[in-house]
Each structure stands twice: as structure tokens, then as C-alpha cells.
Design an enzyme around this catalytic site. Structure first.
Site, PDB file in Angstrom:
ATOM      1  N   LYS A 283       0.864  -1.184   0.000  1.00 50.47           N
ATOM      2  CA  LYS A 283       0.000   0.000   0.000  1.00 50.47           C
ATOM      3  C   LYS A 283       0.896   1.229   0.000  1.00 50.47           C
ATOM      4  O   LYS A 283       1.911   1.253   0.704  1.00 50.47           O
ATOM      5  CB  LYS A 283      -0.907  -0.033   1.240  1.00 50.47           C
ATOM      6  CG  LYS A 283      -1.904   1.126   1.314  1.00 50.47           C
ATOM      7  CD  LYS A 283      -2.869   0.960   2.495  1.00 50.47           C
ATOM      8  CE  LYS A 283      -3.882   2.093   2.558  1.00 50.47           C
ATOM      9  NZ  LYS A 283      -4.850   1.934   3.673  1.00 50.47           N
TER      10      LYS A 283
ATOM     11  N   SER B 100      -9.838   2.147   2.601  1.00 52.11           N
ATOM     12  CA  SER B 100      -8.881   2.884   1.795  1.00 52.11           C
ATOM     13  C   SER B 100      -7.864   1.996   1.084  1.00 52.11           C
ATOM     14  O   SER B 100      -7.234   2.445   0.123  1.00 52.11           O
ATOM     15  CB  SER B 100      -8.127   3.895   2.670  1.00 52.11           C
ATOM     16  OG  SER B 100      -7.339   3.224   3.636  1.00 52.11           O
TER      17      SER B 100
ATOM     18  N   SER C 164     -10.212  -0.245   6.790  1.00 53.21           N
ATOM     19  CA  SER C 164      -9.587  -0.158   5.467  1.00 53.21           C
ATOM     20  C   SER C 164      -8.886  -1.415   4.966  1.00 53.21           C
ATOM     21  O   SER C 164      -8.455  -1.449   3.814  1.00 53.21           O
ATOM     22  CB  SER C 164      -8.612   1.015   5.414  1.00 53.21           C
ATOM     23  OG  SER C 164      -9.346   2.201   5.265  1.00 53.21           O
TER      24      SER C 164
HETATM   25  N1  GLN Z   1     -13.733   4.651   5.847  1.00 56.80           N
HETATM   26  C1  GLN Z   1     -12.750   4.877   6.865  1.00 56.80           C
HETATM   27  C2  GLN Z   1     -12.427   6.365   6.918  1.00 56.80           C
HETATM   28  O1  GLN Z   1     -12.682   7.001   5.962  1.00 56.80           O
HETATM   29  C3  GLN Z   1     -11.532   4.085   6.536  1.00 56.80           C
HETATM   30  C4  GLN Z   1     -10.344   4.465   7.354  1.00 56.80           C
HETATM   31  C5  GLN Z   1      -9.202   3.505   7.293  1.00 56.80           C
HETATM   32  O2  GLN Z   1      -9.321   2.390   7.796  1.00 56.80           O
HETATM   33  N2  GLN Z   1      -8.082   3.964   6.807  1.00 56.80           N
HETATM   34  O3  GLN Z   1     -11.936   6.886   7.872  1.00 56.80           O
END
Ligand code: GLN
Length: 492
Positions: free
Chosen positions: A79, A154, A178
Site C-alpha cells: 500500500k 482505503s 480499510s
Molecule cells: N472509511 C474509513 C475512513 O474514511 C476508513 C479508514 C481507514 O481504515 N483507513 O476513515
């Protein structure tokens, strides 16, 4: 061989050990696939072909010399939130479009020690804020199961790359779902470890008390191989636990499903926004686990309604503090021809950050400001403690807790959900981060549009081996994790 991408991680390690193919052949195979297929998926932000081939050659040489360990020569995608020495690390943001890290994240460094070959860096929502990967400065990534749908976020690039067989496994991070939600949307297995199990050093911070890296792959077994690399104490991360990591591969059969008490939270399964197909598939998977000997126990998690407001206060508050370092002075995007320092800050930050990130910085800054701090941030921290206690109480009577990973399957690209709708989509994942618990997503079938559905199992602290093991047993008895999207069937 034309079908190396169909092999599991265990099969890759066996094939390399038996010299059925070299790391060079395997790496070339994946690079060829990326070149041919990723134009449709857009999972990679940076492909590091040259470096990958050099690493593959080194892995082959090491193996010839008798120095290989189990994963030597297996390719991986990282990532783009993990810092990689000498390779661009963008966090999906214009702010870091030109950032070349002078050091490796601990996770990346450990991967190198294990002999993993880095194929490249994969797309993500900007600074990991989002649920679709559409907030990336580099554009949307497609869901391999339906190219006009999002892969989730994400860690959407990680999920899409693995689901399209453009990497055997990938790293992800999970601050509020995420890893689990994109794994769910793309039909993969993904583990969010207990907070402190995987080092955060060199992982660009979103919300430091919630952020945790973890593996994304097709199966629990494949995830276990990557967990063996990622997990462990790191003196460079003060929140890293001084506790030995398990051998997750050796422990794959350590937990028996027979007699396993699985808690079914009433509040989760009766939620208004839960899609009927998702509910049906998750319930079928639980029935299967019951047939295998598990005991399903209805439980209450009474704090469910406070998950979204609590998370969406704490996460932006921490983000506003973490992102203050991106000021256009030290590194990152810098506005041209500033008239003075304030002008430089303002224009660098308003041009360097996208809309969602800016909104969260504003909300977080507000919540932390004098006069509002007690009313918002301190209060949210108190509620966070109650959410944690709610889980701990449940774990007095059950071994694991079952939930969907997401209330729906993947959204269409450009669906433009309202912010509230988007945030409510995190209902099943974010409490796990607030409590610091581990949880895993496993694919359990498809909805009426042939989009993958995921089951989430939440464990008590440090129960990663147990979660991987339970999912491994389930995957020995079912074949959802072996299903491939049409695009993954394409040969390069
Ligand atoms: N949907 C979550 C957010 O927008 C995802 C965050 C994550 O796990 N990085 O904060």
C-alpha cells in the site's frame, strides 16, 4: 508456466523451494500481468519493475547459495502508505506526489529481510480517508469483479491488485475498516491485527491511536504467511507491543471450530441499512460454521449507535494533528511564488490536500480547539472506553463475534454517496479500531449482482492466530476464497 498467478502463497513457496520456477520467472510473470491487465484496474500507482527484477535475481542467488528462507523470492505489493526507500510514497495525495522516502517502513524492511520482491506501490484513498479509493489524487481503482464498481477503501489498490492476480498478497492498513472492507468488496481475506501487533514505523499516520497494518490475500493461509513477516515488536514504534508474535502459519489448525462460541450481536443483524443479500450470505456462512460444530450465541452490543459519531470525531482530531506537518516547507507539495509564509502554508495545504482530507482537518481542528475540547474530544474518548468495555463484556461469554464487514457490497464508481451514507457504511468495522481489537474478513459468497460479500470475525486481544485458524477451517470446508473474477482468469 502461464498460470503462476493461480498458485497460493504456500504453493509459491513450495514451487520456489523445489526449483519448479525461479523468483525471476515468477516476478516477470507478475510484471507482465500488471503491464497487460492493470490498465483496466489501475491498482498500481508505481510499478518498480527494475528493482523487482534485481530483487528477484538476488533471491534466486540466495536460494542457490542455500540461504533462502520460506518466502524468499515471493512477490508482494505495498500500500502506498508504507514508506519505501528510494521509491515514491504518495499516500494517494498530491501533497506527497514528489516524496521519495529516505528510509523503509519497518513492515517494508521486514519484507526485504524475508526476501519478498516488491512489485510496486498500490493505490489508496488520500491519506487513507475514504471507503472507495476514489479520493486518491491518482484517480479511482476498479473492482476486478465489476470494473465500474469501486474496490472499497482505503486499501482499495491492495485489494484490487490481489483480486485481479496482479500480486499474490499485499499489505494494507486499517484505521476504520480499510483492510476488512476492501477485502469484503473484492472477495479476499484480510486481517486487521490487534493495535500494537504490527509496527507503525514508516506507515504514514492517519489516526495514530487507531492505525494498524495487516495482510490482504486470497486465503487465511496466505495471510498467515504475510503476518509472519509483518508482526512483531519494533523499538521504533512506542505503541508496539513487547510480546512475541505467533507463528501464524504453524497455528493455522490451532483452533477447532467445534465448540467455538460465536457471538451474534442483535444490533448488528437488525440494522436498518444492512443489505438483504449481505445478511443472507453472512447468515449462511454462520450456519456452515454451526454445522462444523460452532455454537451461535445471541449477544448485545449496546453501544452500536455511538460508533460512527465517536470514530468520526476521534479519527479527524488525530488526523488534523498528524497532517499539520505537511506545510509546504519541509517536504511535500509547495505552492509557487508565495508572498509570505502564511500564504505559502495556506496555498500549499489547500492545493496539496483534496476535499475529504481538508474537511476532516477542519472538523478535527475544531474538535480539539480550546472551549470545545472537553465537549467533543474528551467526551468521544469516554464513549470510546464504553465501546471497548461493551466488547470485553461480550468476550466473557463468547470466543469470537460475527458481523458483516460492510452493510453493502461494492458501490458504483462515481455513486457519490453523501458523506453520512459513506460514514454509515463503516458501522461494522470502526468499533474494532476504537477498541484496538483484531478482526478478519473472509469471503462468503456473492449478492444478486455477483459482487462479493464478506463475513467479519472479531476476536479478543492478540487472538490473530485464532481468527486465522477459524477462517482457515472454514476455507478448508468451502471454496468461496478460490473464486476468481473474470479479469483474474485472463492470461498476460
Ligand atoms: N472509511 C474509513 C475512513 O474514511 C476508513 C479508514 C481507514 O481504515 N483507513 O476513515
Amino acid at each position: 508456466m502461464t498460470d503462476l498467478h493461480r498458485l497460493s502463497v504456500r504453493e509459491l513457496t513450495e514451487g520456489l523451494a523445489a526449483a519448479k520456477f525461479s523468483s525471476r520467472e515468477l516476478t516477470e510473470h507478475y510484471l507482465k500481468r500488471i503491464e497487460k491487465i492493470d490498465a483496466q484496474v489501475q491498482s498500481y500507482v508505481t510499478v518498480t519493475a527494475e528493482q523487482a527484477l534485481a530483487e528477484a535475481n538476488a533471491a534466486d542467488a540466495l536460494r542457490k547459495a542455500g540461504g533462502a528462507t520460506v518466502l524468499t523470492g515471493v512477490p508482494i505489493a505495498h500500500k502506498d502508505i508504507f514508506c519505501t526507500h528510494g521509491i515514491k510514497t504518495t499516500a494517494g495525495s498530491k501533497m506527497l506526489d514528489n516524496f521519495i522516502s529516505p528510509y523503509d517502513a519497518t513492515v517494508v524492511a521486514k519484507g526485504k529481510v524475508a526476501g519478498l520482491v516488491t512489485l510496486g506501490k498500490v493505490n489508496m484513498d488520500e491519506f487513507a480517508m475514504g471507503s472507495t479509493s476514489e479520493s486518491s489524487y491518482f484517480g479511482a481503482t476498479a473492482n476486478p469483479w465489476a470494473l465500474d464498481h469501486v474496490p472499497g477503501g482505503s486499501s482499495g489498490g491492495s485489494a484490487a491488485a490481489v483480486a485481479a492476480d496482479l500480486a499474490p498478497f499485499a499489505t494494507g492498513t486499517d484505521t476504520g475498516g480499510s483492510i476488512r472492507q476492501p477485502a469484503s468488496f473484492c472477495g479476499l481475506t484480510g486481517l486487521k491485527p490487534t493495535y500494537g501487533r504490527v509496527s507503525r514505523f514508516g506507515m504514514i499516520a492517519y489516526a495514530s491511536s487507531l492505525d494498524q497494518g495487516g495482510p490482504m490475500a486470497r486465503s487465511a493461509e496466505d495471510c498467515a504467511y504475510l503476518m509472519n513477516v509483518m508482526a512483531g515488536h519494533d523499538a521504533k514504534d512506542s505503541t508496539s507491543i513487547e510480546k512475541d508474535a505467533d507463528n501464524y502459519v504453524a497455528n493455522l489448525n490451532s483452533t477447532s471450530v467445534k465448540g467455538l462460541r460465536i457471538g451474534i450481536p442483535r444490533q448488528y443483524f437488525n440494522a436498518a441499512g444492512l443489505d438483504a443479500d449481505v445478511k443472507a450470505r453472512v447468515e449462511e456462512s454462520l450456519k456452515k460454521l454451526e454445522d462444523m460444530g460452532a455454537v451461535l450465541v445471541e449477544i448485545d452490543l449496546n453501544m452500536t449507535e455511538s460508533y460512527v459519531p465517536t470514530y468520526y470525531l476521534i479519527a479527524p482530531a488525530e488526523a488534523s494533528s498528524n497532517l499539520s506537518r505537511f506545510d509546504g516547507v519541509r517536504y511535500g507539495y509547495r505552492a509557487e511564488n508565495p508572498v509570505d509564509l502564511m500564504d505559502l502554508y495556506k496555498r500549499s495545504r489547500s492545493k496539496g490536500f483534496g476535499k475529504e482530507v481538508q474537511q476532516r482537518i477542519l472538523i478535527g481542528t475544531y474538535a480539539l480547539s480550546a472551549g470545545y475540547y472537553d465537549a467533543y474530544y474528551v467526551k468521544a474518548q469516554k464513549v470510546r472506553r464504553l465501546i471497548q468495555q461493551d466488547f470485553l463484556k461480550a468476550f466473557e461469554s463468547v470466543d469470537v463475534i460475527a458481523a458483516p464487514s460492510a452493510p453493502t457490497t461494492a458501490y458504483r464508481i462515481g455513486a457519490n454517496l453523501s458523506q453520512v451514507e459513506m460514514y454509515l457504511g463503516d458501522i461494522y468495522t470502526i468499533a474494532v479500531n476504537l477498541a484496538g481489537l483484531p478482526a478478519i474478513n473472509a469471503p462468503v459468497g456473492f449478492d444478486k449482482d455477483s459482487l462479493p460479500v464478506g463475513l467479519q470475525l472479531i476476536g479478543n486481544y492478540w487472538s490473530e492466530s485464532q481468527l486465522l485458524s477459524v477462517v482457515h477451517q472454514y476455507q478448508q470446508a468451502t471454496d468461496w476464497h478460490t473464486k476468481r473474477a473474470a479479469i483474474a482468469e485472463e492470461n498476460a
